[in-house]
Design a protein around this motif. Sequence first.
Motif, PDB file in Angstrom:
ATOM      1  N   TYR A  16       0.841  -1.186   0.000  1.00  0.00           N
ATOM      2  CA  TYR A  16       0.000   0.000   0.000  1.00  0.00           C
ATOM      3  C   TYR A  16       0.880   1.240   0.000  1.00  0.00           C
ATOM      4  O   TYR A  16       2.074   1.181   0.354  1.00  0.00           O
ATOM      5  N   GLY A  17       0.295   2.342  -0.439  1.00  0.00           N
ATOM      6  CA  GLY A  17       1.074   3.557  -0.508  1.00  0.00           C
ATOM      7  C   GLY A  17       0.217   4.755  -0.832  1.00  0.00           C
ATOM      8  O   GLY A  17      -1.011   4.684  -0.847  1.00  0.00           O
ATOM      9  N   LEU A  18       0.878   5.873  -1.096  1.00  0.00           N
ATOM     10  CA  LEU A  18       0.223   7.106  -1.489  1.00  0.00           C
ATOM     11  C   LEU A  18       0.358   7.275  -2.995  1.00  0.00           C
ATOM     12  O   LEU A  18       1.468   7.228  -3.541  1.00  0.00           O
ATOM     13  N   TYR A  19      -0.767   7.469  -3.669  1.00  0.00           N
ATOM     14  CA  TYR A  19      -0.767   7.629  -5.118  1.00  0.00           C
ATOM     15  C   TYR A  19      -0.481   9.070  -5.488  1.00  0.00           C
ATOM     16  O   TYR A  19      -1.036  10.020  -4.927  1.00  0.00           O
ATOM     17  N   THR A  20       0.405   9.258  -6.469  1.00  0.00           N
ATOM     18  CA  THR A  20       0.644  10.556  -7.108  1.00  0.00           C
ATOM     19  C   THR A  20       0.635  10.335  -8.616  1.00  0.00           C
ATOM     20  O   THR A  20       0.722   9.192  -9.089  1.00  0.00           O
ATOM     21  N   GLU A  21       0.560  11.394  -9.371  1.00  0.00           N
ATOM     22  CA  GLU A  21       0.578  11.271 -10.825  1.00  0.00           C
ATOM     23  C   GLU A  21       1.907  10.712 -11.317  1.00  0.00           C
ATOM     24  O   GLU A  21       2.004  10.167 -12.418  1.00  0.00           O
ATOM     25  N   GLN A  22       2.948  10.815 -10.499  1.00  0.00           N
ATOM     26  CA  GLN A  22       4.274  10.309 -10.870  1.00  0.00           C
ATOM     27  C   GLN A  22       4.520   8.887 -10.382  1.00  0.00           C
ATOM     28  O   GLN A  22       5.579   8.316 -10.655  1.00  0.00           O
ATOM     29  N   GLY A  23       3.552   8.283  -9.686  1.00  0.00           N
ATOM     30  CA  GLY A  23       3.709   6.925  -9.192  1.00  0.00           C
ATOM     31  C   GLY A  23       3.278   6.814  -7.741  1.00  0.00           C
ATOM     32  O   GLY A  23       2.618   7.692  -7.199  1.00  0.00           O
ATOM     33  N   ILE A  24       3.676   5.712  -7.105  1.00  0.00           N
ATOM     34  CA  ILE A  24       3.259   5.424  -5.733  1.00  0.00           C
ATOM     35  C   ILE A  24       4.429   5.599  -4.771  1.00  0.00           C
ATOM     36  O   ILE A  24       5.519   5.052  -5.000  1.00  0.00           O
ATOM     37  N   ILE A  25       4.193   6.334  -3.692  1.00  0.00           N
ATOM     38  CA  ILE A  25       5.127   6.374  -2.567  1.00  0.00           C
ATOM     39  C   ILE A  25       4.825   5.151  -1.721  1.00  0.00           C
ATOM     40  O   ILE A  25       3.735   5.022  -1.145  1.00  0.00           O
ATOM     41  N   ASP A  26       5.746   4.224  -1.662  1.00  0.00           N
ATOM     42  CA  ASP A  26       5.498   2.910  -1.066  1.00  0.00           C
ATOM     43  C   ASP A  26       5.554   2.993   0.461  1.00  0.00           C
ATOM     44  O   ASP A  26       6.632   3.005   1.061  1.00  0.00           O
ATOM     45  N   LEU A  27       4.380   3.048   1.088  1.00  0.00           N
ATOM     46  CA  LEU A  27       4.312   3.119   2.546  1.00  0.00           C
ATOM     47  C   LEU A  27       4.476   1.750   3.193  1.00  0.00           C
ATOM     48  O   LEU A  27       4.966   1.654   4.325  1.00  0.00           O
ATOM     49  N   SER A  28       4.080   0.700   2.499  1.00  0.00           N
ATOM     50  CA  SER A  28       4.212  -0.638   3.094  1.00  0.00           C
ATOM     51  C   SER A  28       5.680  -1.012   3.257  1.00  0.00           C
ATOM     52  O   SER A  28       6.047  -1.735   4.200  1.00  0.00           O
ATOM     53  N   ALA A  29       6.548  -0.530   2.369  1.00  0.00           N
ATOM     54  CA  ALA A  29       7.980  -0.794   2.522  1.00  0.00           C
ATOM     55  C   ALA A  29       8.523  -0.125   3.773  1.00  0.00           C
ATOM     56  O   ALA A  29       9.487  -0.606   4.386  1.00  0.00           O
ATOM     57  N   ARG A  30       7.896   0.980   4.175  1.00  0.00           N
ATOM     58  CA  ARG A  30       8.350   1.725   5.339  1.00  0.00           C
ATOM     59  C   ARG A  30       7.637   1.326   6.626  1.00  0.00           C
ATOM     60  O   ARG A  30       8.204   1.427   7.718  1.00  0.00           O
ATOM     61  N   HIS A  31       6.384   0.895   6.519  1.00  0.00           N
ATOM     62  CA  HIS A  31       5.569   0.667   7.717  1.00  0.00           C
ATOM     63  C   HIS A  31       4.893  -0.705   7.748  1.00  0.00           C
ATOM     64  O   HIS A  31       4.132  -0.991   8.671  1.00  0.00           O
ATOM     65  N   GLY A  32       5.154  -1.537   6.736  1.00  0.00           N
ATOM     66  CA  GLY A  32       4.425  -2.798   6.624  1.00  0.00           C
ATOM     67  C   GLY A  32       4.647  -3.765   7.773  1.00  0.00           C
ATOM     68  O   GLY A  32       3.770  -4.575   8.082  1.00  0.00           O
ATOM     69  N   ALA A  33       5.810  -3.722   8.404  1.00  0.00           N
ATOM     70  CA  ALA A  33       6.052  -4.636   9.526  1.00  0.00           C
ATOM     71  C   ALA A  33       5.109  -4.327  10.685  1.00  0.00           C
ATOM     72  O   ALA A  33       4.674  -5.239  11.411  1.00  0.00           O
ATOM     73  N   ARG A  34       4.799  -3.056  10.852  1.00  0.00           N
ATOM     74  CA  ARG A  34       3.897  -2.637  11.936  1.00  0.00           C
ATOM     75  C   ARG A  34       2.435  -2.733  11.517  1.00  0.00           C
ATOM     76  O   ARG A  34       1.579  -3.173  12.285  1.00  0.00           O
ATOM     77  N   TRP A  35       2.162  -2.282  10.297  1.00  0.00           N
ATOM     78  CA  TRP A  35       0.793  -2.260   9.776  1.00  0.00           C
ATOM     79  C   TRP A  35       0.793  -2.940   8.409  1.00  0.00           C
ATOM     80  O   TRP A  35       1.073  -2.321   7.382  1.00  0.00           O
ATOM     81  N   PRO A  36       0.462  -4.221   8.338  1.00  0.00           N
ATOM     82  CA  PRO A  36       0.599  -4.977   7.082  1.00  0.00           C
ATOM     83  C   PRO A  36      -0.274  -4.479   5.934  1.00  0.00           C
ATOM     84  O   PRO A  36       0.113  -4.605   4.773  1.00  0.00           O
ATOM     85  N   THR A  37      -1.463  -3.941   6.240  1.00  0.00           N
ATOM     86  CA  THR A  37      -2.355  -3.441   5.196  1.00  0.00           C
ATOM     87  C   THR A  37      -2.974  -2.132   5.658  1.00  0.00           C
ATOM     88  O   THR A  37      -2.825  -1.716   6.813  1.00  0.00           O
ATOM     89  N   LEU A  38      -3.725  -1.490   4.765  1.00  0.00           N
ATOM     90  CA  LEU A  38      -4.408  -0.256   5.137  1.00  0.00           C
ATOM     91  C   LEU A  38      -5.446  -0.485   6.222  1.00  0.00           C
ATOM     92  O   LEU A  38      -5.798   0.454   6.947  1.00  0.00           O
ATOM     93  N   ARG A  39      -5.942  -1.686   6.344  1.00  0.00           N
ATOM     94  CA  ARG A  39      -6.881  -1.973   7.437  1.00  0.00           C
ATOM     95  C   ARG A  39      -6.220  -1.720   8.789  1.00  0.00           C
ATOM     96  O   ARG A  39      -6.827  -1.120   9.687  1.00  0.00           O
ATOM     97  N   GLN A  40      -4.987  -2.158   8.962  1.00  0.00           N
ATOM     98  CA  GLN A  40      -4.293  -1.936  10.225  1.00  0.00           C
ATOM     99  C   GLN A  40      -3.904  -0.463  10.403  1.00  0.00           C
ATOM    100  O   GLN A  40      -3.904   0.056  11.523  1.00  0.00           O
ATOM    101  N   VAL A  41      -3.583   0.205   9.293  1.00  0.00           N
ATOM    102  CA  VAL A  41      -3.297   1.642   9.373  1.00  0.00           C
ATOM    103  C   VAL A  41      -4.528   2.386   9.892  1.00  0.00           C
ATOM    104  O   VAL A  41      -4.439   3.263  10.760  1.00  0.00           O
TER     105      VAL A  41
END
Length: 288
Positions: A16-41
Motif C-alpha cells: 500500500y502507498g500514497l498515489y501521485t501522478e508520478q507513481g506510488i510512494i510505497d508506505l508498506s515498505a516503510r511501515h508494513g512490519a507494523r501495519w501490514p495493510t491499510l486496514r491496520q493503518v
Amino acid sequence: MPARFVTYSTDQGSGYGLYTEQGIIDLSARHGARWPTLRQVIEADALQRLADEAAGLQPDIAPGTFRFEIPIPSPEKLICVGVNFPDRNEEYKDGQVAPSNPSLFIRFPRSFTGHGQPLIRPPESPQLDYEGEIVIVIGKGGRRIPESEALDHIAALTLCNEGTIRDWVRHAKFNVTQGKNFDRTGSIGPWLVPFIDEEQLADIQLTTRVNGEVRQQDRTSRMIFSFRKIINYISTFTTLVPGDVIVTGTPTGAGARFDPPIWLKPGDVVEVEAEGIGTLRNTIEDEA
C-alpha cells in the motif's frame, strides 16, 4: 489535493502507498512490519500521520508497473445499502413510499476488483449491470452508534461500481446474494481519501458513465438514508470495526431500467465519479 491511499500489486507482491501522478510512494515498505495493510493503518488511526510523513518523498513505484487492488483487502464486513435515492425507490412501482429503514445485503471481497481492471461477465448470464456508489470505510468501531456521533466513525471515502447479475438476484424470494457475489463483477477504488469533515459528503455529485454517456447522476443530499443514519442503523445489530466497508446506494439509471435493458458487454468502459473523491474506471471482459 487530498491524500490518496492505494493498495497495489506488482509481479513482486502487494502493498500500500500514497498515489501521485508520478507513481506510488510505497508506505508498506516503510511501515508494513507494523501495519501490514491499510486496514491496520486505519485501526491505528494513522492515515493522516502517514500522509504527513510522506510529504516531500519521491515515488518508489512508477506508473504502469502496478495494478490497483481494492483498498481494504480483507474487510471483516462489506455491507451494501439497497434502495437509497428517491427516483430509485420509484423504479419498483409497488406503490410504497420510501421505506423507513434501509435495505441491506452482504458482498464478499472476492466479488470486487480494483480500479483499471476488468469487471468479469460470467458465462451463466449476460445480464451484468452497473451501479455507481459512494463508499464509507469505518475507522473507529462501535455498537449502537448515535447519529450525532456517526461521522466520527468514518476513516475514509472511496467509490464502488456495485456490479450485479440481474437475473440472479431474482432466483429466490427474499434475497439478492447470488446476483451480487459473482467473482470480480464489481469494483472498489481507486483509492481511499481520508475523511476530514461532513462537507466531503453532505452534497456531492455522484455520476456513472458508460462509454462516456451519463447513465446515473444524483447528489448525496437527496439520499433517503443519510450516512449518519446508515452507520447508526447497521451498528444497532452488529459491531462495526475498523476497516469495515459500507456501500451506500446507487441513483436511478442502471441498465436494467432501460426498455429494452442495456447490459454491459466486453469492451465497454464504466466510470463512477464523485466530487472530491475521484473516478473509478473499469472495462468489461468475459470470463475466460
